[in-house]
Design an enzyme around this catalytic site. Structure first.
Site, mmCIF file in Angstrom:
data_model
loop_
_atom_site.group_PDB
_atom_site.id
_atom_site.type_symbol
_atom_site.label_atom_id
_atom_site.label_comp_id
_atom_site.label_asym_id
_atom_site.label_seq_id
_atom_site.Cartn_x
_atom_site.Cartn_y
_atom_site.Cartn_z
ATOM 1 N N GLU A 187 0.846 -1.190 0.000
ATOM 2 C CA GLU A 187 0.000 0.000 0.000
ATOM 3 C C GLU A 187 0.884 1.243 0.000
ATOM 4 O OE1 GLU A 187 -3.268 -0.165 2.518
ATOM 5 O OE2 GLU A 187 -3.782 1.932 2.255
ATOM 6 N N ARG A 188 0.601 2.144 -0.905
ATOM 7 C CA ARG A 188 1.394 3.369 -1.074
ATOM 8 C C ARG A 188 2.860 3.035 -1.340
ATOM 9 N NH1 ARG A 188 -3.261 5.576 -2.154
ATOM 10 N NH2 ARG A 188 -4.673 5.509 -0.401
ATOM 11 N N LYS A 307 -4.059 -0.505 14.073
ATOM 12 C CA LYS A 307 -4.931 0.540 13.534
ATOM 13 C C LYS A 307 -6.345 0.084 13.834
ATOM 14 C CE LYS A 307 -6.335 2.631 9.097
ATOM 15 N NZ LYS A 307 -5.904 2.972 7.723
ATOM 16 N N GLU A 311 -10.889 4.318 9.520
ATOM 17 C CA GLU A 311 -11.029 3.994 8.103
ATOM 18 C C GLU A 311 -11.540 2.571 7.902
ATOM 19 O OE1 GLU A 311 -7.173 5.107 6.429
ATOM 20 O OE2 GLU A 311 -7.955 7.128 6.087
ATOM 21 N N ASP A 385 -2.865 14.075 7.384
ATOM 22 C CA ASP A 385 -2.357 12.812 6.860
ATOM 23 C C ASP A 385 -1.120 13.002 5.989
ATOM 24 O OD1 ASP A 385 -2.089 10.205 6.174
ATOM 25 O OD2 ASP A 385 -3.789 10.134 4.802
ATOM 26 N N GLU A 407 5.047 9.021 14.080
ATOM 27 C CA GLU A 407 4.956 8.269 12.829
ATOM 28 C C GLU A 407 5.186 9.246 11.683
ATOM 29 O OE1 GLU A 407 1.438 5.852 12.299
ATOM 30 O OE2 GLU A 407 1.825 5.551 10.157
ATOM 31 N N GLU A 413 3.764 9.143 -0.639
ATOM 32 C CA GLU A 413 2.366 9.037 -1.068
ATOM 33 C C GLU A 413 1.821 10.363 -1.586
ATOM 34 O OE1 GLU A 413 -0.179 7.907 2.172
ATOM 35 O OE2 GLU A 413 -1.983 7.963 0.952
ATOM 36 N N HIS A 541 -4.140 18.449 0.820
ATOM 37 C CA HIS A 541 -5.114 17.466 0.357
ATOM 38 C C HIS A 541 -5.812 17.912 -0.936
ATOM 39 C CE1 HIS A 541 -7.876 14.102 0.786
ATOM 40 N NE2 HIS A 541 -7.274 13.743 1.901
#
Ligand code: GCW
Length: 722
Positions: A187-188, A307, A311, A385, A407, A413, A541
């Protein structure tokens, strides 16, 4: 008679071809910064006087890998193998180890107090009349880290005759988080597929795993979460745990522990239970048994990353329990074995109509003090994000009774995938040095995550990895610098990103000053360039749903807070998200002096202006120009900066190998094209909203807004279907 010259010629040709191949292989980026190519002859000669023999044990696996790394590195750099010895026979001995493992080192009586389990000293000393260098840790791992540091001194051309270095990591857990799935997708991920060949594990342990461990150890990374935070539960089944154990075996000598992302509902999916309620005794027993099973296979297993309730992921809230209930239940299962839980705070819900930027704080702040001792809250650097620029996350400093770990995203990304040259050091440094003011002036994010401000000993920093099966590991040579700078800052978050960039350039390419200086300058400016051509002045974004390319107009996403229009709020009058007291009041999540600054239009740094304020298009900026003018100017500046980067690179042909040089050049051309696209599409769109003419002297977008809106890109990389 006639055939002989022919055979000879063929032989020579084959030899030449083989040599070329060897050289080409060596310059495909695989060696990363551990590229032990011969130093300039005069430099090598200088060093040989201080690297004449190697005194180092090999009784443990870590000692053995330390020895082989030093042999490999010194032989490569100095052009000759170093003799191994048990005693000092001449000037220039390098003595490596621990007090416990070597009587010779014990005799040196170096001060190794307060080094901790991973620290080391490197000292130039005289023993029995001979000049020598001691590389000493309190543990084998400390000595290994010291050995890598010593090699780095040579790789970067520093003097080694009067060394007096003392290092220990400021942060305890320094981990890479892989967003890898068992089917090989990442992912990414923009660097190929997952490097974990799950299918062939545990029987086939690819040599790449060892090189991965070497690279990580060389920068002090001591943990790896091998699967994505949104993985299924299969990784916890016995067959997969055996595979994980095989990886752990490879990494162990290098001081790297394995961690797993766990799915909160695993007790249902693979345990046959009807619930995953953290207060249910059967669920608790299931996790305890699972932890016991893991530790039987992997005695030094690190722990879990979670997580939850985010989401679409399952979590304790499915059972009306809190994040603390969930984290503590897992923590209790791991505690008897010394494992930790890294519980993510990247939590927001579309059911909550409040500003997404506020939600993690609202969710977690009230839980301060409720987490068990082996829980860390893993918090992204900013509240949204991993955007090109965000303010620091308001949770830093807001939960003094709970260790918060950082993090960072290493994979780009939102910063141009594999091809854009964007060095993330300045982004990381900006966040780490931000002053939260939560404990008065000087309460930097760095001091919160290293535990010094709030008295935590359990501390951590994680980076979402950019590693894949590409030969160069990271999708581009310059992306390797982001892995590198992450590791170096996790070791010491107060290092300068410029100094780290310079180290990396020297190790990865060359020590030639004519190359080093312009390339470091280019790297240091690259992140601001990306901010400018993508999301200047506090915008964020604005990307398309695939995260590739600009789409500030986009309102197609199912969820409101996944849509660019939610973030920029542009209308005829102005642009920006009002997060002041009269708006969403997200500013109130910061310490009062910071909140007051962000709340005040005049005091908010312009680089975060539109993050905190909705501002009229004709608002006067500090330059005296209007906001609209400045917005266009920033977008244009971003493209100009990339043009400048290309010019810099064009002047550097011939300093490094052809293969890497050419790829960087090609990628910079892609970056320029895409920077122009970002600028033009964003200006075209914002102009359609503001209705204002372009400031004089600024070129109009190359195409119409309709054209940019019509672009589609099937098969964008990094989007996985798990
Ligand atoms: O940045 C977003 C990404 C998701 C990711 C998520 C997260 C792992 O777009 O791909 O999922 O954040 O960090 O959980």
């Amino acid at each position: 008679m006639k055939t002989r010259p022919c055979i000879l010629a063929t032989l020579m040709l084959t030899l030449a071809a083989m040599l070329c191949a060897v050289q080409a292989r060596a310059e495909d980026g695989y060696d990363l910064w551990l590229r032990y190519h011969p130093l300039a002859p005069e430099q090598a000669k200088l060093y040989r006087g201080h690297a004449a023999e190697l005194i180092i044990g090999s009784a443990t696996p870590t000692q053995a890998v330390t020895r082989s790394e030093l042999q490999r590195g010194l032989q490569g750099l100095l052009g000759q193998a170093l003799p191994l010895s048990d005693t000092i026979t001449r000037d220039g001995a390098i003595i490596v180890g621990t007090v416990a493992s070597s009587p010779l080192i014990a005799k040196l009586q170096l001060d190794t107090q307060n080094l901790g389990g991973e620290g080391y000293v490197i000292r130039s000393i005289v023993v029995d009349g001979h000049a020598a260098t001691a590389i000493v840790g309190r543990s084998d791992i400390g000595a290994l880290y010291g050995a890598f540091h010593f090699l780095r001194l040579l790789q970067t051309g520093q003097a080694i005759d009067h060394l007096d270095l003392r290092e220990s990591p400021r942060i305890k857990l320094r981990a890479l988080d892989h967003w890898d799935y068992l089917n090989g997708q990442v992912e990414r991920g923009y660097a190929g597929t997952s490097i974990w060949d799950w299918w062939k594990l545990p029987d086939w342990r690819a040599p790449r795993y060892t090189d991965y461990a070497r690279a990580n150890a060389s920068i002090g990374i001591n943990g790896t979460v091998v699967n994505s935070v949104t993985s299924g539960a299969t990784i916890l089944t016995p067959a997969y745990l055996e595979k994980v154990a095989a990886l752990a075996d490879v990494f162990r000598p290098y001081g790297i522990r394995v961690y797993l992302s766990v799915r909160f509902s695993a007790p249902i999916e693979i345990g046959g239970l009807k619930t995953a309620d953290p207060l249910d005794p059967h669920v608790q027993a299931w996790w305890r048994a699972k932890a016991d099973e893991i530790y039987r296979l992997i005695p030094d297993f690190g722990g879990f990353l979670v997580k939850a309730d985010s989401e679409g992921q399952p979590g304790p809230q499915d059972y009306h329990r809190t994040h603390a209930d969930g984290a503590n239940m897992l923590a209790d299962a791991l505690a008897p074995h010394g494992g930790v839980v890294m519980w993510r705070t990247f939590v927001y819900s579309q059911a909550n109509p409040d500003d997404r930027a506020k939600q993690a704080y609202e969710e977690f702040k009230p839980l301060d003090g409720q987490f068990h001792a082996n829980v860390l809250l893993q918090t992204k650097n900013g509240p949204i994000d991993f955007q090109p620029r965000e303010p620091f996350h308001p949770l830093f400093g807001a939960m003094p009774k709970t260790p918060l770990m950082m993090e960072f995203e290493i994979t780009k990304e939102y910063l141009g995938f594999a091809t854009h040259l964007v060095y993330l050091g300045p982004l990381y440094e900006e966040v780490l040095s931000a002053d939260t003011m939560t404990h008065g002036k000087g309460s930097t994010v760095a001091k919160i995550i290293d535990g010094s401000l709030e008295g935590h000993t359990l501390t951590g920093m994680a980076g979402d990895a950019n590693i894949g099966t590409d030969r160069n590991w990271c999708g581009s040579d310059f992306n390797q610098a982001n892995w590198y700078v992450f590791g170096r800052l996790a070791w010491n978050p107060s290092l300068s990103s410029r100094a780290i960039a310079e180290e990396w350039v020297r190790m990865t390419f060359t020590n030639n000053e004519a190359f080093v200086k312009p390339v470091v300058d280019m790297m240091m400016g690259s992140r601001e360039a990306a901010v400018d051509y993508m999301t200047p002045l506090g915008l964020l974004h604005l990307m398309s749903p695939s995260h590739y390319g600009p789409a500030p107009w986009d309102a197609s996403e199912s969820e409101a807070d996944w849509r660019p229009v939610y973030y920029h709020r542009a209308d005829r009058q102005g642009i920006g998200f009002d997060r002041t007291r009269t708006g969403s009041n997200a500013v109130a999540e910061y310490a009062p002096p910071v909140a007051a600054r962000f709340n005040d239009l005049q005091q908010t740094p312009e680089q975060l202006l539109l993050y905190f304020h909705h501002v009229p298009w004709d608002y006067r900026m500090r330059s005296g120009q209007t906001l609209w003018y400045e917005l266009v100017a920033h977008y244009t500046q971003g493209v100009d900066d990339v043009k400048q980067m290309r010019e810099t690179w064009n002047r550097l042909d011939g300093y490094i190998d052809e293969e890497r040089y050419r790829q960087v050049a090609a990628f910079l051309a892609i970056q320029e094209k895409e920077a122009q696209w970002w600028r033009d599409a964003c200006i075209a769109y914002f102009q359609s909203v503001s209705g204002l003419p372009l400031p004089p002297g600024y070129a109009p977008p190359q195409h119409s807004l309709k054209y940019y809106q019509s672009l589609t890109f099937p098969y964008v990389p990094g989007v996985s279907s798990w």
